[in-house]
Design a protein around this motif. Structure first.
Motif, PDB file in Angstrom:
ATOM      1  N   GLU A 160      -0.518  -2.257 -13.011  1.00  0.00           N
ATOM      2  CA  GLU A 160       0.474  -3.339 -13.701  1.00  0.00           C
ATOM      3  C   GLU A 160       1.320  -2.914 -14.811  1.00  0.00           C
ATOM      4  O   GLU A 160       2.400  -3.639 -14.781  1.00  0.00           O
ATOM      5  N   ARG A 161       1.060  -2.058 -15.516  1.00  0.00           N
ATOM      6  CA  ARG A 161       1.875  -1.677 -16.490  1.00  0.00           C
ATOM      7  C   ARG A 161       2.909  -0.779 -16.006  1.00  0.00           C
ATOM      8  O   ARG A 161       4.203  -0.717 -16.726  1.00  0.00           O
ATOM      9  N   ALA A 162       2.906  -0.085 -14.812  1.00  0.00           N
ATOM     10  CA  ALA A 162       3.885   0.971 -14.346  1.00  0.00           C
ATOM     11  C   ALA A 162       5.245  -0.007 -13.888  1.00  0.00           C
ATOM     12  O   ALA A 162       5.149  -0.973 -13.695  1.00  0.00           O
ATOM     13  N   ALA A 163       6.125   0.749 -13.625  1.00  0.00           N
ATOM     14  CA  ALA A 163       7.495   0.220 -13.293  1.00  0.00           C
ATOM     15  C   ALA A 163       7.408   0.101 -11.783  1.00  0.00           C
ATOM     16  O   ALA A 163       7.684  -1.046 -10.991  1.00  0.00           O
ATOM     17  N   ALA A 164       6.674   1.002 -11.279  1.00  0.00           N
ATOM     18  CA  ALA A 164       6.582   0.844  -9.694  1.00  0.00           C
ATOM     19  C   ALA A 164       5.141   1.747  -9.387  1.00  0.00           C
ATOM     20  O   ALA A 164       5.005   2.699  -9.998  1.00  0.00           O
ATOM     21  N   VAL A 165       4.627   1.330  -8.223  1.00  0.00           N
ATOM     22  CA  VAL A 165       3.334   2.065  -7.841  1.00  0.00           C
ATOM     23  C   VAL A 165       3.533   2.606  -6.216  1.00  0.00           C
ATOM     24  O   VAL A 165       4.106   1.777  -5.613  1.00  0.00           O
ATOM     25  N   PHE A 166       3.745   3.925  -6.306  1.00  0.00           N
ATOM     26  CA  PHE A 166       3.860   4.516  -4.735  1.00  0.00           C
ATOM     27  C   PHE A 166       2.526   4.344  -4.053  1.00  0.00           C
ATOM     28  O   PHE A 166       1.147   4.701  -4.607  1.00  0.00           O
ATOM     29  N   ILE A 167       2.688   3.837  -2.785  1.00  0.00           N
ATOM     30  CA  ILE A 167       1.001   3.651  -1.947  1.00  0.00           C
ATOM     31  C   ILE A 167       1.465   4.659  -0.795  1.00  0.00           C
ATOM     32  O   ILE A 167       2.489   4.487   0.298  1.00  0.00           O
ATOM     33  N   TRP A 168       0.602   5.487  -0.465  1.00  0.00           N
ATOM     34  CA  TRP A 168       0.895   6.371   0.736  1.00  0.00           C
ATOM     35  C   TRP A 168      -0.187   6.177   1.880  1.00  0.00           C
ATOM     36  O   TRP A 168      -1.261   5.988   1.630  1.00  0.00           O
ATOM     37  N   THR A 169       0.054   5.849   3.052  1.00  0.00           N
ATOM     38  CA  THR A 169      -0.619   5.634   4.043  1.00  0.00           C
ATOM     39  C   THR A 169      -0.456   6.586   5.283  1.00  0.00           C
ATOM     40  O   THR A 169       0.494   7.220   5.228  1.00  0.00           O
ATOM     41  N   ALA A 170      -1.318   6.667   5.912  1.00  0.00           N
ATOM     42  CA  ALA A 170      -1.296   7.299   7.206  1.00  0.00           C
ATOM     43  C   ALA A 170      -1.117   6.895   8.526  1.00  0.00           C
ATOM     44  O   ALA A 170      -2.150   5.850   8.579  1.00  0.00           O
ATOM     45  N   VAL A 171      -0.296   7.307   9.256  1.00  0.00           N
ATOM     46  CA  VAL A 171      -0.291   6.648  10.790  1.00  0.00           C
ATOM     47  C   VAL A 171      -0.817   7.574  11.576  1.00  0.00           C
ATOM     48  O   VAL A 171      -0.425   8.681  11.962  1.00  0.00           O
ATOM     49  N   ILE A 172      -2.133   7.712  11.527  1.00  0.00           N
ATOM     50  CA  ILE A 172      -3.042   8.807  12.225  1.00  0.00           C
ATOM     51  C   ILE A 172      -2.742   9.315  13.480  1.00  0.00           C
ATOM     52  O   ILE A 172      -2.803  10.608  13.764  1.00  0.00           O
ATOM     53  N   ALA A 173      -2.321   8.490  14.353  1.00  0.00           N
ATOM     54  CA  ALA A 173      -2.002   8.807  15.965  1.00  0.00           C
ATOM     55  C   ALA A 173      -0.676   9.925  15.858  1.00  0.00           C
ATOM     56  O   ALA A 173      -0.758  10.570  16.635  1.00  0.00           O
ATOM     57  N   GLU A 219      -8.520  -3.608   0.391  1.00  0.00           N
ATOM     58  CA  GLU A 219      -7.559  -4.438  -0.368  1.00  0.00           C
ATOM     59  C   GLU A 219      -6.332  -3.781  -0.589  1.00  0.00           C
ATOM     60  O   GLU A 219      -5.003  -4.602  -0.537  1.00  0.00           O
ATOM     61  N   VAL A 220      -6.027  -2.567  -0.729  1.00  0.00           N
ATOM     62  CA  VAL A 220      -4.758  -1.796  -0.838  1.00  0.00           C
ATOM     63  C   VAL A 220      -3.967  -1.889   0.617  1.00  0.00           C
ATOM     64  O   VAL A 220      -2.986  -2.157   0.553  1.00  0.00           O
ATOM     65  N   ASN A 221      -4.770  -1.538   1.756  1.00  0.00           N
ATOM     66  CA  ASN A 221      -4.244  -2.109   3.017  1.00  0.00           C
ATOM     67  C   ASN A 221      -3.826  -3.230   3.280  1.00  0.00           C
ATOM     68  O   ASN A 221      -2.666  -3.302   3.723  1.00  0.00           O
ATOM     69  N   ALA A 222      -4.373  -4.180   2.657  1.00  0.00           N
ATOM     70  CA  ALA A 222      -3.957  -5.467   2.882  1.00  0.00           C
ATOM     71  C   ALA A 222      -2.405  -5.907   2.186  1.00  0.00           C
ATOM     72  O   ALA A 222      -1.729  -6.735   2.714  1.00  0.00           O
ATOM     73  N   LEU A 223      -2.141  -5.205   1.033  1.00  0.00           N
ATOM     74  CA  LEU A 223      -1.218  -5.248   0.286  1.00  0.00           C
ATOM     75  C   LEU A 223       0.222  -4.894   0.984  1.00  0.00           C
ATOM     76  O   LEU A 223       1.156  -5.447   0.693  1.00  0.00           O
ATOM     77  N   VAL A 224      -0.204  -3.785   1.654  1.00  0.00           N
ATOM     78  CA  VAL A 224       0.962  -3.207   2.358  1.00  0.00           C
ATOM     79  C   VAL A 224       1.051  -3.467   4.054  1.00  0.00           C
ATOM     80  O   VAL A 224       2.013  -3.146   4.744  1.00  0.00           O
ATOM     81  N   GLY A 225       0.192  -4.258   4.525  1.00  0.00           N
ATOM     82  CA  GLY A 225      -0.068  -4.686   5.687  1.00  0.00           C
ATOM     83  C   GLY A 225      -0.455  -3.459   6.862  1.00  0.00           C
ATOM     84  O   GLY A 225      -0.214  -3.598   8.043  1.00  0.00           O
ATOM     85  N   ALA A 226      -1.325  -2.685   6.296  1.00  0.00           N
ATOM     86  CA  ALA A 226      -1.860  -1.688   7.102  1.00  0.00           C
ATOM     87  C   ALA A 226      -3.170  -2.153   7.715  1.00  0.00           C
ATOM     88  O   ALA A 226      -3.902  -2.966   6.956  1.00  0.00           O
ATOM     89  N   ASP A 227      -3.468  -1.818   8.876  1.00  0.00           N
ATOM     90  CA  ASP A 227      -4.787  -2.323   9.542  1.00  0.00           C
ATOM     91  C   ASP A 227      -6.196  -1.757   9.395  1.00  0.00           C
ATOM     92  O   ASP A 227      -7.087  -2.261   9.441  1.00  0.00           O
ATOM     93  N   GLY A 228      -5.775  -0.385   8.775  1.00  0.00           N
ATOM     94  CA  GLY A 228      -7.084   0.043   8.298  1.00  0.00           C
ATOM     95  C   GLY A 228      -7.480   0.965   9.285  1.00  0.00           C
ATOM     96  O   GLY A 228      -8.494   1.969   9.048  1.00  0.00           O
ATOM     97  N   GLU A 229      -7.070   1.058  10.405  1.00  0.00           N
ATOM     98  CA  GLU A 229      -7.577   1.887  11.560  1.00  0.00           C
ATOM     99  C   GLU A 229      -6.524   2.772  11.973  1.00  0.00           C
ATOM    100  O   GLU A 229      -6.615   4.017  11.943  1.00  0.00           O
ATOM    101  N   SER A 230      -5.428   2.205  12.463  1.00  0.00           N
ATOM    102  CA  SER A 230      -4.259   3.014  12.986  1.00  0.00           C
ATOM    103  C   SER A 230      -3.470   3.523  11.917  1.00  0.00           C
ATOM    104  O   SER A 230      -2.643   4.551  12.153  1.00  0.00           O
ATOM    105  N   GLU A 231      -3.527   2.901  10.902  1.00  0.00           N
ATOM    106  CA  GLU A 231      -2.785   3.033   9.632  1.00  0.00           C
ATOM    107  C   GLU A 231      -3.627   2.753   8.270  1.00  0.00           C
ATOM    108  O   GLU A 231      -4.039   1.590   8.399  1.00  0.00           O
ATOM    109  N   PHE A 232      -3.755   3.476   7.567  1.00  0.00           N
ATOM    110  CA  PHE A 232      -4.802   3.267   6.312  1.00  0.00           C
ATOM    111  C   PHE A 232      -4.380   4.032   5.100  1.00  0.00           C
ATOM    112  O   PHE A 232      -3.582   5.097   5.158  1.00  0.00           O
TER     113      PHE A 232
END
Length: 242
Positions: A160-173, A219-232
């Motif tokens: 919350e204090r940061a100017a921005a937070v990077f979130i990395w997901t994996a598109v596993i396929a 919860e992090v997946n939901a913030l960025v719209g990742a489904d948790g299986e094909s992308e997490f």
């Protein structure tokens, strides 16, 4: 099976042995190297990054530290662009590959970069996806998401204090089509390469940066719209002024 041994079983089953084919072919279709969000609320072109001069590498490596407290000043958009280039910048194009600033197993680049923006000039607060091919930011949702992200990261309030937070997901396929079961090892390596580039770039720009490995995945997946299986989600990092 004792659940505490699942990691050991995976390590064994994803190991390479001389004279034995690796386990775990999935039959994935190749999803393509680049992701874009067709339903994005807005597409924000990023300023061209600087690719010459800057702080000396050895000095930067020596100065790198995890920083969890940040100034309240917003990041400039050109500075954010520089950070994104450090993570995802295309540095060489050829007929088969578009190589980037960070290495990737087989040049498959399964890791996607998202941002939760709290304070960046010219950007409204919200969640964004970095479109590598267009070098732009695709707005996914608006609103101040820092508190929710801090909660999703097990109460780490720097989100919350940061100017921005990077979130990395994996598109596993993307990785699994070639490396099968071992792909799950490689996506974490790839995220680590990208995160180290971000840490060094932030240090060179006299910013604070801290990586985050503890988070509630769903919860992090939901913030960025990742489904948790094909992308997490696999890794995060908070960035802000010192």
């Amino acid at each position: 099976m004792n659940s505490g041994r699942h990691g050991q079983v995976y390590q064994l089953r994803s190991s390479y042995f001389r004279g034995r084919a690796p386990e775990g072919a999935y039959g994935d279709a190749d999803p393509g190297t680049y992701k874009s969000i067709p339903g994005a609320l807005r597409d924000v072109p990023l300023p061209a990054p600087l690719t010459k001069d800057g702080a000396p590498l050895w000095t930067t490596m020596s100065a790198r530290r995890s920083v969890r407290n940040y100034a309240k000043d917003p990041l400039r958009l050109d500075v954010l662009s520089q950070l994104l280039w450090a993570v995802n910048g295309v540095t060489k194009r050829s007929s088969h590959y578009q190589l980037r600033t960070a290495p990737s197993a087989g040049a498959l680049y399964p890791v996607e970069t998202y941002l939760v923006v709290n304070r960046v000039e010219s950007l409204e607060p919200g969640a964004y996806h970095h479109n590598v091919l267009r070098f732009s930011l695709e707005l996914l949702k608006t609103g101040r998401l820092g508190a929710a992200l801090s909660d999703a990261c097990v109460g780490q309030t720097m989100c919350e204090r940061a100017a921005a937070v990077f979130i990395w997901t994996a598109v596993i396929a993307r990785c699994r089509v070639r490396y099968h079961e071992r792909a799950y090892r490689y996506v974490y390596m790839d995220a680590g390469h990208a995160a180290q580039n971000l840490c060094l770039a932030a240090t060179a720009l006299e910013l604070g940066c801290c990586t985050i490995g503890a988070f509630f995945d769903e919860e992090v997946n939901a913030l960025v719209g990742a489904d948790g299986e094909s992308e997490f989600s696999v890794y995060l990092a908070a960035v802000g002024g010192r």
